[in-house]
Design a protein around this motif. Structure first.
Motif, PDB file in Angstrom:
ATOM      1  N   MET A 219     -12.840  -3.852   9.765  1.00 35.56           N
ATOM      2  CA  MET A 219     -11.716  -3.382   8.977  1.00 35.56           C
ATOM      3  C   MET A 219     -11.618  -4.156   7.670  1.00 35.56           C
ATOM      4  N   SER A 220     -10.905  -3.569   6.734  1.00 32.71           N
ATOM      5  CA  SER A 220     -10.656  -4.247   5.467  1.00 32.71           C
ATOM      6  C   SER A 220      -9.555  -5.279   5.656  1.00 32.71           C
ATOM      7  N   VAL A 221      -9.445  -6.186   4.702  1.00 34.29           N
ATOM      8  CA  VAL A 221      -8.440  -7.243   4.765  1.00 34.29           C
ATOM      9  C   VAL A 221      -7.630  -7.259   3.476  1.00 34.29           C
ATOM     10  N   GLU A 237      -2.812   0.088   9.169  1.00 36.23           N
ATOM     11  CA  GLU A 237      -1.861   0.883   8.393  1.00 36.23           C
ATOM     12  C   GLU A 237      -1.352   0.137   7.165  1.00 36.23           C
ATOM     13  N   ARG A 238      -1.132  -1.165   7.307  1.00 38.10           N
ATOM     14  CA  ARG A 238      -0.642  -1.946   6.165  1.00 38.10           C
ATOM     15  C   ARG A 238      -1.714  -2.109   5.092  1.00 38.10           C
ATOM     16  N   VAL A 239      -2.965  -2.276   5.531  1.00 40.71           N
ATOM     17  CA  VAL A 239      -4.060  -2.366   4.564  1.00 40.71           C
ATOM     18  C   VAL A 239      -4.246  -1.017   3.874  1.00 40.71           C
ATOM     19  N   LYS A 240      -4.121   0.052   4.630  1.00 44.96           N
ATOM     20  CA  LYS A 240      -4.232   1.397   4.058  1.00 44.96           C
ATOM     21  C   LYS A 240      -3.164   1.611   2.994  1.00 44.96           C
ATOM     22  N   ALA A 241      -1.946   1.128   3.260  1.00 42.14           N
ATOM     23  CA  ALA A 241      -0.864   1.261   2.287  1.00 42.14           C
ATOM     24  C   ALA A 241      -1.191   0.501   1.002  1.00 42.14           C
ATOM     25  N   ALA A 242      -1.775  -0.694   1.148  1.00 42.60           N
ATOM     26  CA  ALA A 242      -2.159  -1.489  -0.028  1.00 42.60           C
ATOM     27  C   ALA A 242      -3.239  -0.782  -0.833  1.00 42.60           C
ATOM     28  N   LYS A 243      -4.181  -0.142  -0.141  1.00 45.16           N
ATOM     29  CA  LYS A 243      -5.233   0.597  -0.841  1.00 45.16           C
ATOM     30  C   LYS A 243      -4.644   1.769  -1.627  1.00 45.16           C
TER      31      LYS A 243
END
Length: 270
Positions: A219-221, A237-243
């Motif tokens: 996963m991404s960080v 989900e939180r990383v997705k939101a940041a992206k």
């Protein structure tokens, strides 16, 4: 004891997933390995196991000999000391992340991003901090930051995308501005300027960095610095939101070509 490196944490996660796949609780696995419960917990949280211990875990968790190679490779890489070790760096959090990343997307609000800084700018940043540091500490930090920048020119270079707020660029001198433009010419580097005219946006909540990795299924960080330190977020989900926020900021920003022209005009004024 220093914090575990990114590679050590990834190995611990992998061993935990193998244990869970085998249907064993942490206490059951520890008992069968002749470990105490706390030791196995520490290993799964990033403490590097001894090699015989690794082999025993792989055997207990049902990993066939023909399937061991990726996990042994992870252990060998996790055993390596980072290149930053001789500099006496205690907090390896971001360095170990960036060291293993293949892509970095960074939104910078107040400073020129570290991977794009010249030495004089670095020095000014460190000297401007409220907490004063020794000359040796500052020189080590400059050496580390300079070494990090080499990844942009490697044979397999780091893919870098930076969105930089106008305010950060306006505080930079001509040398620094021209260096940002020069780095933006690299095929693996994208630099965009987010002008004040873009108005209010999510980026005003603060700078952040999203790192992607080549490991299968990795996963991404999300990495966020704050006055008391830093935070790593791996929740999908939180990383997705940041992206999504980064993508939105990229759309609000000038295009790479427009950004280069904007930076060039600002440099010409200096």
């Amino acid at each position: 004891m220093s914090d575990p490196t990114f590679r050590q944490v990834r190995l611990g996660d992998a061993l935990k997933r193998l244990r869970e796949r085998a249907g064993l609780s942490q206490r059951e696995a520890a008992f069968r390995l002749r470990y105490n419960y706390q030791k196995l917990s520490r290993i799964e949280n990033g403490q590097l196991p001894e090699f015989p211990g690794l082999r025993a875990m792989l055997d207990l968790y049902g990993v066939l000999v023909t399937e061991e190679a990726p996990f042994i490779d992870m252990w060998e890489r996790a055993s390596e000391k980072g290149w930053w070790h001789p500099y006496g760096v205690e907090d390896q959090g971001y360095l170990s992340l960036e060291h293993d990343a293949i892509k970095v997307c960074e939104f910078s609000l107040g400073y020129i991003p570290g991977l794009l800084q010249v030495e004089s700018y670095m020095r000014a940043v460190f000297l401007g901090w409220q907490i004063q540091h020794s000359r040796k500490w500052i020189e080590n930090q400059i050496a580390i930051r300079t070494r990090r920048q080499q990844r942009l020119d490697d044979s397999s270079p780091l893919q870098y995308r930076g969105v930089i707020a106008e305010a950060a660029l306006r505080q930079a001198d001509r040398e620094q501005l021209l260096h940002v433009s020069d780095r933006g010419l690299l095929p693996n580097v994208t630099v965009q300027v987010l002008p004040d005219a873009a108005g209010l946006h999510d980026g005003q909540n603060g700078p952040f960095t999203v790192l992607d990795f080549a490991y299968p299924g990795e996963m991404s960080v999300l990495y966020v610095e704050h006055p008391a330190g830093s935070t790593h977020v791996e929740d999908v989900e939180r990383v997705k939101a940041a992206k999504l926020v980064f993508k939105h900021l990229s759309k609000l920003a000038l295009t790479p070509d427009e950004s280069a022209e904007w930076i060039g005009r600002l440099a010409a004024e200096r």
